[in-house]
Design an enzyme around this catalytic site. Structure first.
Site, mmCIF file in Angstrom:
data_model
loop_
_atom_site.group_PDB
_atom_site.id
_atom_site.type_symbol
_atom_site.label_atom_id
_atom_site.label_comp_id
_atom_site.label_asym_id
_atom_site.label_seq_id
_atom_site.Cartn_x
_atom_site.Cartn_y
_atom_site.Cartn_z
ATOM 1 N N LYS A 1 5.426 -34.456 -18.679
ATOM 2 C CA LYS A 1 4.721 -35.426 -19.520
ATOM 3 C C LYS A 1 3.607 -34.730 -20.315
ATOM 4 O O LYS A 1 3.439 -34.949 -21.506
ATOM 5 C CB LYS A 1 4.135 -36.554 -18.640
ATOM 6 C CG LYS A 1 5.225 -37.477 -18.085
ATOM 7 C CD LYS A 1 4.750 -38.389 -16.964
ATOM 8 C CE LYS A 1 5.941 -39.137 -16.356
ATOM 9 N NZ LYS A 1 5.643 -39.979 -15.215
ATOM 10 N N GLN B 1 0.605 -41.290 -11.495
ATOM 11 C CA GLN B 1 1.960 -40.974 -11.020
ATOM 12 C C GLN B 1 2.204 -41.588 -9.642
ATOM 13 O O GLN B 1 1.371 -41.464 -8.738
ATOM 14 C CB GLN B 1 2.141 -39.442 -10.982
ATOM 15 C CG GLN B 1 3.555 -38.976 -10.688
ATOM 16 C CD GLN B 1 4.568 -39.360 -11.761
ATOM 17 O OE1 GLN B 1 4.262 -39.450 -12.931
ATOM 18 N NE2 GLN B 1 5.795 -39.602 -11.350
ATOM 19 N N ASP C 1 2.400 -47.198 -18.927
ATOM 20 C CA ASP C 1 3.525 -47.224 -17.971
ATOM 21 C C ASP C 1 4.157 -48.628 -17.918
ATOM 22 O O ASP C 1 5.256 -48.790 -17.416
ATOM 23 C CB ASP C 1 2.969 -46.927 -16.565
ATOM 24 C CG ASP C 1 3.563 -45.679 -15.950
ATOM 25 O OD1 ASP C 1 4.578 -45.176 -16.459
ATOM 26 O OD2 ASP C 1 3.001 -45.220 -14.945
#
Ligand code: GUN
Length: 296
Positions: A54, A98, A121
């Site tokens: 990412k 994460q 997200d």
């Protein structure tokens, strides 16, 4: 006839080129640079590999990006305080924590703490709810990537029998919700099968699917005789099934790729299928968040 293999890597590259142009224009017009922070708690090897990918992509697109590594024993309160700091940071438009998190940290509390406007997200309940009613600001990245792959590969979704294997909050539930919306690139007849589905029913449902999306978390779970001739098969699984001599993880998807590819019409490989799309959709959401902040 062998299936057409959909290269997520190629589609992702094309979208990233489009995004790079958008980022350059945004910078030129407003001086605003999309800002993304990825927070990693602990050192889970799969998570390290995901956030590295990412960050690398964010840098390639010219983002302002921060990799914030925190120890596995960080307290929940300290993690919430860190998120609050990024919520208030005007240079940061997107915050990603994460998952999974260590057991002592309540994942729900952490996801609730992220400002929904920075939730690139798409996991905050405000964004989950908006998705449900077809009003999403940020689609969760893996499901958004799957839809984009289907659309850009010319798969007819309207009226298609679409079966999702797995009901996770990250993939199964959101992709089902996205694909049942009365919208272009969706409008499918959606079924979700899961661990509560009796095995014989599971196979029966899968065999009806024109589009089969598999996020079961079990290597090579879906077999060739579960798949309808000519179906589009999207494999979301990333399972580490061994280690090469050079120390690289050997990956397998949730679909028994070799035999299934002889039956399907389209199939995504692992790696190089859904994975690169997930990262790209995160970048797309971050650019959108930056544009909203810039008022353009
Ligand atoms: N872990 C596995 N997939 C994801 C994802 O899409 N986002 C985050 N934050 N964590 C994940």
């Amino acid at each position: 006839m062998a299936a057409k293999i959909i290269s997520g890597a190629e589609v992702a590259k094309q979208i990233r080129e489009e995004l790079k142009r958008e980022v350059d224009q945004l910078k030129a017009k407003t001086g605003i640079v999309p800002g993304l922070v990825t927070i990693l708690v602990g050192e889970n090897p799969a998570s390290v590999s995901y956030v590295t990918g990412k960050q690398k992509t964010a840098k390639e697109l010219g983002f302002y990006s921060i990799q914030d590594n925190q120890p596995a024993d960080i307290s929940e309160a300290a993690l919430l305080a860190l998120i609050d700091q990024y919520n208030k940071d005007a240079k940061i438009h997107g915050i990603l924590v994460q998952l999974p998190l260590p057991k002592h940290v309540n994942e729900t509390n952490v996801l609730y703490a992220i400002d929904p406007k920075k939730d690139v997200d798409g996991f905050h309940p405000v964004n989950v709810g908006k998705l449900m009613i077809g009003e999403a600001d940020y689609l969760p990245c893996t499901p958004a990537g799957i839809q984009e792959l289907l659309v850009r590969s010319g798969v007819k979704t309207k009226g298609a029998e679409l079966v999702v294997v797995g009901r996770s909050n990250i993939v199964g539930k959101p992709i089902a919700n996205i694909m049942l919306q009365k919208k272009d690139g969706a409008n499918s007849t959606v079924t979700i099968v899961h661990t509560g589905t009796p095995p014989e029913k599971m196979i029966e449902h899968c065999r009806r699917a024109d589009i089969l999306i598999v996020a079961a978390g079990v290597p090579k779970y879906v077999k060739a005789d579960w798949v309808k001739e000519g179906a589009a098969v999207i494999d979301v699984g990333v399972n580490r099934i061994g280690m090469s001599e050079s120390g690289k993880a050997i990956l397998a998807g949730d679909v028994d790729f070799e035999p299934v590819k002889e039956k399907a019409g389209l199939i995504t490989p692992v790696p190089g299928g859904v994975g690169p799309m997930t990262i790209t959709m995160l970048m797309k959401n971050t650019v959108k968040a930056a544009k909203v902040a810039a008022g353009v």
